[in-house]
Design an enzyme around this catalytic site. Structure first.
Site, mmCIF file in Angstrom:
data_model
loop_
_atom_site.group_PDB
_atom_site.id
_atom_site.type_symbol
_atom_site.label_atom_id
_atom_site.label_comp_id
_atom_site.label_asym_id
_atom_site.label_seq_id
_atom_site.Cartn_x
_atom_site.Cartn_y
_atom_site.Cartn_z
ATOM 1 N N SER A 140 31.686 -12.148 61.800
ATOM 2 C CA SER A 140 32.285 -10.845 61.575
ATOM 3 C C SER A 140 33.454 -11.038 60.616
ATOM 4 C CB SER A 140 32.725 -10.225 62.898
ATOM 5 O OG SER A 140 33.335 -8.970 62.695
ATOM 6 N N TYR B 87 31.982 -1.854 53.931
ATOM 7 C CA TYR B 87 32.087 -3.209 54.485
ATOM 8 C C TYR B 87 32.544 -3.168 55.937
ATOM 9 C CZ TYR B 87 33.791 -7.944 55.276
ATOM 10 O OH TYR B 87 34.017 -9.193 55.805
ATOM 11 N N LYS C 77 30.858 -4.432 59.584
ATOM 12 C CA LYS C 77 31.461 -5.430 60.468
ATOM 13 C C LYS C 77 31.817 -4.838 61.826
ATOM 14 C CE LYS C 77 31.053 -8.953 57.805
ATOM 15 N NZ LYS C 77 30.048 -9.992 58.145
#
Length: 270
Positions: free
Chosen positions: A132, A146, A150
């Site tokens: 992660s 993004y 994550k």
């Protein structure tokens, strides 16, 4: 008997450092990447098998796993490292870039994991490590894509650990801070666009990231954290990597949303 680990995205950065670290610790390593024929370092090390694996191609996932089992007999751990970062104003991103970001960082990770679970279930053991980021617990400006991926990896991993426990498999999450990798190069998709209103925040973020006072860790540090996560035998879920990871994640936990957003906004204005 040597244990075996399969690593995605092993051609550079964290993936390559992890492959080297586990090899030095006496493990067999299945180092996967999209273009193994271009690799010039890992192919010289003993007990490392290079395999072609593109997380967007299901057949390549199955082939890499099967070839690894055929070579080494079994797989004991998986590191889902393949991925990249898409940053920029959401308004500027073509839809195909948005889909590719989620397909690579989320769907690809799930496809690799799903493909290896039957092998782990048969062995009643295994460790799944998902890379992660501090960006799975907090956000920077312009990172809606993004960070969205994550945050998804964190939720997937946290939920998955319950069902994996039923078959003797552990799930781990690694949360690196800023790492000296090619994240700003081929592993980075930045869409600045030419919309005037976003230029101040884009310039502020670039200055923030390029600040010479930023703490930047080497990929080898993350590799060491991954090795600990795989081998410590505990049920610990999350592992941080880097001094900045500790600082920022501790700050996020201690502060209210308003306080944290103000701190991050102040950084953009410096």
């Amino acid at each position: 008997m040597r244990k075996t680990i399969l690593i995605t995205g092993a051609s550079s950065g964290i993936g390559k450092a992890t492959a080297i670290h586990f090899q030095k610790q006496g493990w067999n390593v299945i180092a996967t990447m999209r273009s193994p024929e271009k690799e010039t370092e890992l192919n010289k090390l003993e007990n490392i098998q290079l395999e072609k694996l593109d997380v967007l191609a299901l057949e390549s996932i199955e082939t890499a796993i099967n070839n690894g089992i055929l070579k080494f007999g079994r797989i004991d751990a998986l590191v889902n490292n393949a991925g990249y970062g898409a940053y920029g104003p959401l308004e500027t991103f073509p839809r195909e870039n948005i889909v590719r970001q989620f397909n690579t960082n989320v769907i690809g990770l799930m496809d690799v994991t799903k493909a290896i679970i039957p092998h782990f279930r048969e062995n009643r053991s295994g460790v799944i490590v998902n890379i992660s980021s501090i960006g799975g617990q907090m956000t920077f400006a312009l990172g809606s894509l993004y960070h969205g991926t994550k945050f998804a990896v964190e939720g997937i991993s946290e939920s998955l650990h319950y069902e994996m426990a039923a078959i003797g498999v552990k799930v781990k999450i690694i949360e690196p801070g800023f790492i000296a990798t090619d994240f700003g190069g081929r592993s980075f998709d930045f869409q600045a666009g030419d919309i005037e209103e976003y230029k101040p925040i884009i310039n502020g973020l670039m200055k923030q990231w390029q600040n010479p006072n930023n703490t930047v860790s080497q990929p080898s540090l993350v590799a060491e954290v991954i090795y600990t996560a795989v081998t410590d035998g505990t049920n610990q879920l999350r592992y941080r990597a880097g001094e900045d990871a500790n600082y920022l994640l501790d700050s996020r936990k201690k502060m209210s949303d308003t306080e944290f957003f103000q701190m991050m906004s102040n950084q953009l204005e410096k």
